[in-house]
Design a protein around this motif. Sequence first.
Motif, mmCIF file in Angstrom:
data_model
loop_
_atom_site.group_PDB
_atom_site.id
_atom_site.type_symbol
_atom_site.label_atom_id
_atom_site.label_comp_id
_atom_site.label_asym_id
_atom_site.label_seq_id
_atom_site.Cartn_x
_atom_site.Cartn_y
_atom_site.Cartn_z
ATOM 1 N N LYS A 56 -11.147 7.060 -11.312
ATOM 2 C CA LYS A 56 -10.983 7.926 -12.479
ATOM 3 C C LYS A 56 -11.472 7.302 -13.781
ATOM 4 O O LYS A 56 -11.518 7.966 -14.799
ATOM 5 C CB LYS A 56 -9.503 8.288 -12.630
ATOM 6 C CG LYS A 56 -9.014 9.153 -11.511
ATOM 7 C CD LYS A 56 -7.538 9.298 -11.566
ATOM 8 C CE LYS A 56 -7.079 10.045 -10.322
ATOM 9 N NZ LYS A 56 -5.674 9.942 -10.094
ATOM 10 N N GLU A 103 -7.266 7.316 10.088
ATOM 11 C CA GLU A 103 -6.795 5.933 10.064
ATOM 12 C C GLU A 103 -7.493 5.127 11.152
ATOM 13 O O GLU A 103 -7.273 5.356 12.323
ATOM 14 C CB GLU A 103 -5.288 5.889 10.251
ATOM 15 C CG GLU A 103 -4.582 6.428 9.046
ATOM 16 C CD GLU A 103 -3.618 7.514 9.421
ATOM 17 O OE1 GLU A 103 -2.490 7.173 9.746
ATOM 18 O OE2 GLU A 103 -4.018 8.679 9.405
ATOM 19 N N THR A 142 -8.659 21.531 17.580
ATOM 20 C CA THR A 142 -7.862 22.680 17.146
ATOM 21 C C THR A 142 -8.497 23.966 17.648
ATOM 22 O O THR A 142 -7.795 24.889 18.073
ATOM 23 C CB THR A 142 -7.758 22.700 15.615
ATOM 24 O OG1 THR A 142 -7.407 21.400 15.187
ATOM 25 C CG2 THR A 142 -6.730 23.678 15.134
ATOM 26 N N ARG A 187 -0.074 0.835 -12.041
ATOM 27 C CA ARG A 187 1.070 0.781 -11.141
ATOM 28 C C ARG A 187 1.295 -0.607 -10.558
ATOM 29 O O ARG A 187 2.309 -0.863 -9.948
ATOM 30 C CB ARG A 187 0.899 1.811 -10.032
ATOM 31 C CG ARG A 187 1.033 3.209 -10.572
ATOM 32 C CD ARG A 187 0.928 4.262 -9.516
ATOM 33 N NE ARG A 187 1.355 5.530 -10.094
ATOM 34 C CZ ARG A 187 2.096 6.424 -9.461
ATOM 35 N NH1 ARG A 187 2.502 6.207 -8.255
ATOM 36 N NH2 ARG A 187 2.446 7.528 -10.063
ATOM 37 N N GLN A 219 -15.916 18.177 13.895
ATOM 38 C CA GLN A 219 -14.567 18.152 13.307
ATOM 39 C C GLN A 219 -13.806 19.432 13.647
ATOM 40 O O GLN A 219 -14.374 20.522 13.623
ATOM 41 C CB GLN A 219 -14.664 18.012 11.797
ATOM 42 C CG GLN A 219 -14.651 16.554 11.392
ATOM 43 C CD GLN A 219 -14.492 16.367 9.910
ATOM 44 O OE1 GLN A 219 -14.837 17.243 9.139
ATOM 45 N NE2 GLN A 219 -13.998 15.223 9.519
ATOM 46 N N GLY A 220 -12.545 19.277 13.931
ATOM 47 C CA GLY A 220 -11.698 20.438 14.203
ATOM 48 C C GLY A 220 -11.842 20.966 15.611
ATOM 49 O O GLY A 220 -11.229 21.978 15.971
ATOM 50 N N PHE A 276 -6.728 7.674 0.277
ATOM 51 C CA PHE A 276 -7.372 8.850 -0.296
ATOM 52 C C PHE A 276 -8.455 8.545 -1.335
ATOM 53 O O PHE A 276 -9.345 9.334 -1.556
ATOM 54 C CB PHE A 276 -6.310 9.779 -0.916
ATOM 55 C CG PHE A 276 -5.699 9.264 -2.203
ATOM 56 C CD1 PHE A 276 -6.114 9.764 -3.411
ATOM 57 C CD2 PHE A 276 -4.718 8.288 -2.181
ATOM 58 C CE1 PHE A 276 -5.546 9.309 -4.589
ATOM 59 C CE2 PHE A 276 -4.152 7.830 -3.343
ATOM 60 C CZ PHE A 276 -4.565 8.334 -4.564
ATOM 61 N N SER A 318 -7.831 3.435 -6.598
ATOM 62 C CA SER A 318 -7.498 4.795 -7.047
ATOM 63 C C SER A 318 -7.609 4.921 -8.562
ATOM 64 O O SER A 318 -7.896 5.993 -9.079
ATOM 65 C CB SER A 318 -6.117 5.233 -6.550
ATOM 66 O OG SER A 318 -5.202 4.199 -6.587
ATOM 67 N N VAL A 374 0.870 -1.183 0.000
ATOM 68 C CA VAL A 374 0.000 0.000 0.000
ATOM 69 C C VAL A 374 0.901 1.225 0.000
ATOM 70 O O VAL A 374 1.531 1.549 0.991
ATOM 71 C CB VAL A 374 -0.871 0.044 1.259
ATOM 72 C CG1 VAL A 374 -1.786 1.255 1.214
ATOM 73 C CG2 VAL A 374 -1.665 -1.215 1.386
ATOM 74 N N SER A 375 1.001 1.842 -1.114
ATOM 75 C CA SER A 375 1.905 2.987 -1.171
ATOM 76 C C SER A 375 1.578 3.827 -2.378
ATOM 77 O O SER A 375 1.251 3.322 -3.436
ATOM 78 C CB SER A 375 3.345 2.494 -1.277
ATOM 79 O OG SER A 375 4.184 3.558 -1.608
ATOM 80 N N VAL A 376 1.702 5.124 -2.196
ATOM 81 C CA VAL A 376 1.537 5.978 -3.365
ATOM 82 C C VAL A 376 2.801 5.938 -4.208
ATOM 83 O O VAL A 376 2.855 6.486 -5.283
ATOM 84 C CB VAL A 376 1.263 7.443 -2.960
ATOM 85 C CG1 VAL A 376 -0.113 7.572 -2.381
ATOM 86 C CG2 VAL A 376 2.317 7.965 -2.011
ATOM 87 N N ARG A 377 3.820 5.284 -3.678
ATOM 88 C CA ARG A 377 5.084 5.256 -4.420
ATOM 89 C C ARG A 377 5.241 3.984 -5.242
ATOM 90 O O ARG A 377 6.311 3.630 -5.659
ATOM 91 C CB ARG A 377 6.253 5.433 -3.458
ATOM 92 C CG ARG A 377 6.359 6.872 -2.984
ATOM 93 C CD ARG A 377 7.372 7.062 -1.915
ATOM 94 N NE ARG A 377 6.888 6.495 -0.673
ATOM 95 C CZ ARG A 377 7.306 5.343 -0.185
ATOM 96 N NH1 ARG A 377 8.189 4.622 -0.814
ATOM 97 N NH2 ARG A 377 6.826 4.898 0.940
ATOM 98 N N TYR A 392 5.117 1.896 -8.489
ATOM 99 C CA TYR A 392 5.215 2.261 -9.903
ATOM 100 C C TYR A 392 5.015 1.042 -10.786
ATOM 101 O O TYR A 392 5.301 -0.077 -10.393
ATOM 102 C CB TYR A 392 6.600 2.834 -10.212
ATOM 103 C CG TYR A 392 6.807 4.211 -9.669
ATOM 104 C CD1 TYR A 392 6.258 5.312 -10.310
ATOM 105 C CD2 TYR A 392 7.523 4.418 -8.512
ATOM 106 C CE1 TYR A 392 6.440 6.583 -9.813
ATOM 107 C CE2 TYR A 392 7.713 5.681 -8.017
ATOM 108 C CZ TYR A 392 7.167 6.764 -8.663
ATOM 109 O OH TYR A 392 7.344 8.020 -8.171
ATOM 110 N N LEU A 449 -4.403 0.222 -5.169
ATOM 111 C CA LEU A 449 -4.059 0.820 -6.463
ATOM 112 C C LEU A 449 -5.250 0.744 -7.417
ATOM 113 O O LEU A 449 -5.519 1.668 -8.178
ATOM 114 C CB LEU A 449 -2.846 0.101 -7.059
ATOM 115 C CG LEU A 449 -1.569 0.211 -6.228
ATOM 116 C CD1 LEU A 449 -0.476 -0.680 -6.776
ATOM 117 C CD2 LEU A 449 -1.081 1.644 -6.194
#
Lengths: 609, 362
Positions: free
Chosen positions: A371, A411, A507, A302, A503-504, A434, A367, A272-275, A277, A364
């Motif tokens: 689209k 998470e 903060t 990917r 939410q928030g 995401f 995501s 699980v990674s956006v990196r 390829y 992957l």
Amino acid sequence: MTAKHRFSLYLPGLLKVLAEHLYSSKKVGVRELLQNAHDSCVRRKIEEGNPHYRPRIDLAVNPRRRTLTIRDNGCGLTADEIGNYLATIGKGYTGELRERLAFSSPDEASELIGQFGLGFLSAFLLAGEVTVVTRSYQGGPALRWHCSGDEHYEMGPAEGEVEIGTTVELLVKPAAAFVLQEQHLVETVRTYADLLPTPIYLDGDPQPLNVMTPPWEADDLEAAARAYAARASGGTEPLFVLPLRDGKVNLGHDTITVPLQGFLYVPTGSVVSVREYGDLTVYIRRMFICDRERDLLPPWARFVRGVIDCPVLQPTASREGLHQDDRFESVRQTLEDQLGRGLRDLARRDPERWKRLVQGHADLVVSWAVKDNEFFERVRDIVPFRTSRGPLTLPEYLKLSGGTFYYVTREMGSLQDQLLAEGRDVPAIDASWFAVTPFLGKYAARRRDIALVQLDGEAETLLRPAAEEPFANLIAYYRGRGVRAKVASFRPVGMPVLMLYPQGAETVREAGSALEAGGVPEGLAGLVGAYVDQRTSGPEDHRGTLYLNASCPLVRRLAEAAPDGERLVAVLTVLWQNARLFCGRTLTAADAARAFRELTQAIERLLQP
Amino acid sequence: MKMRDWLASQAQEIRRRNDRQRLQMLQCYLEAYEARESDPDRAYAAFTQGRQMAERLNDPWWVLFYRKEQVDALLHFKRDYRHVLDLAMQCAMEVRKPANARYPGRIGVWDSLIAAYLGIDAEGYAQPIQQALNYLESEVPPEPDGDRYLLLARKRIFAREREQLQEAYNVCMTEMNLGAADTDQERALHFATFTCCEMCLIAGAAQQWQTLGQWAAAAEERARHVGHQCELSEALAWRSVAALQARDVENARRCYRTATATADRLQMPPKQGYYEALALYHEMQGDVENALGVRDAELEALANHGRLLYECRVRIKRCVLLARLGRLQALVLNAARETAQKLAQPAKYLQQLDQLAAGAGR
């Protein structure tokens, strides 16, 4: 008046740049020399036309003398050819021969690799001195050429018996000593020239170092591709292998054929990674170019890997990368077409395997599907999502949830968020990746009966209104302590109270405290103040709301208890502090100290006889 | 220490130690920046992943760094302001803590908070924004540096959002002068790309066509040099306007086509200047229908993204175009009113809408 001038070259400087800086690794020097040797053999085969000719390349290492010798039995060079090609930078016979053969004999042309007339210079990556002994198949004397890496070279007749072909002897530099170690040399040859069709022998060993036959030319392509992919994936069998073939690309005004060999494959799973390829190993005419080409596969692919050989790709001058030109784009499009078709075909032909593929690369795939509508339709019911009850597909989830997606975007959310979902006897979907929330939204948009509930920040949707009157004493107690309290009915019924914050809220609280304590620079206090005002002026209470569960037997029992009993106060304190601890909000040290103090006092009161 | 130096020294140290976990964490930044225009969602996810890694590594400055990058991804890559204030304020609260007193990205954190308010409602929050800009003016050294460029950019946007174009122009000129004095010309070119685009917007609004052409060419050149595709599309859109004004119709069409093709390839939403230029291009030709189409696309890209003032203005521009076409309906006017009501100072816009309604009713 302007005049035309000619650039002048400073040859030693140019030699240094080309020989030492064109390539990123000295190993490339071995590749270039092997490729020259191979091209020389191909040229002899083409031009001599001798059916008994058997090309070969021999390597010999002499660590004592620090020499590496590369000998081929190819065409050799005449004195003119040495002057025209070997000693002329940027001009190579191979490129010219390929152009000549392009129309008359494209198959033979495709065997040639050299292009730029620069490769020989890479000998000086490895060696301080280079000696070439050569004898042309065209006749003439054997010649000896010698250069010490400057702009001068010597040439004269070679001594002794010299067979047709070329021998390049490198006096290896200390910085390139790795080529004198057999293991490193073998690895380098196998990296760059494993698939070259010309056998490469080391020190007279009868077994060639290179396999010569690429997997895509094996009799059983599928098996060879699987074996290759399994090797590349650390021994695990790929889920899917797609052999590639020549493709057609429609340019609008014309259609071109893209020659393509190799295969794509999908490993069993991805991290699980956006990196992640889609990496391709790229060969051009069986010569290795690079193994992490990331732009040839479409962005969504990917989870796909592969190895291709495509002669139309244009290598950079160092041949360690590819030019992203029109041809690159055509190959990219061909790969996308074939991959898309292959995956669609797999989904239809072998739904079980397709399901495993989607499940193995769920993040992957999700995501990508967000689209791509067509792909979304193919995967929407089989892609699994992480939930508080383990991985579930959306149809499986909907059966449990009765038509609503309950999800947390943080998470795994807080324990309380998950508990609330479980209270409705449904698992919570982990939507911290995401693409999950838009995927769920897209899914729900296609079916009007599906509702979406984000648990973090919107958990009130899981609560049912309940009459306050029976619990008036409890509400009054909490309100008396400055706690905003309400009554609602929710599950699980064993959960007596819960604390919800908009939410928030954290903060807002921190910003408010910072302002009060003067902990914000004066010039910035206006913005911080605006934030606090805006967030606290709405209907939401950022101090949080304590919900008493009207369905909980304990709360009902407490509601009937004496309103001012000490034990009741102690129990209500314990319930409130518990709710604060489980609501997933970060506690400050002061909060924690207060919680423990109040809990201790309450327990002490409860322990009193 | 400057942020850039801190990052460089961190990267160098991580590489020297071959710290694989931190190398991966560092990679998230590069991945995100690379994807910022083509896939801002992925860029945001990469920053999130970087933050999660930093949290696991218990590295508070890196956590703060990535959280701030998340804010910037929402502001500048996704242009989604709905939840950005909470995240920006989290960073602002974090950076003021004693442990972060020497954090080199301190100014950047406050800059992002100002940028968030500028994008939400620069008029409504004008006073605190002005105070914050004054504060940063006293904190940021005058010489060329990332923080100085950012401060000038905020001042410029603040002026433009309040429709003070002369002031915006003056800030632009200060920015260009700063760039000229910068020894780091790559950095100067990076920031100048945005300044030149802003100059186009100002020149377009002032109908200074010749100046517009010059700034558009300058913006295009810089955008191509630094590789900013979004700004390139904007510059080309302005070039199409300038060419049309110069009656170079063929060139105008070519620039328009290239601008839209470039923008269409990106998932990063185009900026205001891009739509402004495209709408102007059509309006100059009397093509109200297509100008409306541009505004429709603009509204679709920004509606319900928390950019209240911008959304309100676009809705009003749509109303004006619809009125010209004789198609202004109560439904559209009410939607615009609803957006205006969310502003801190809605009166001016409600009045404009009332006038439009009155005109439509006649």
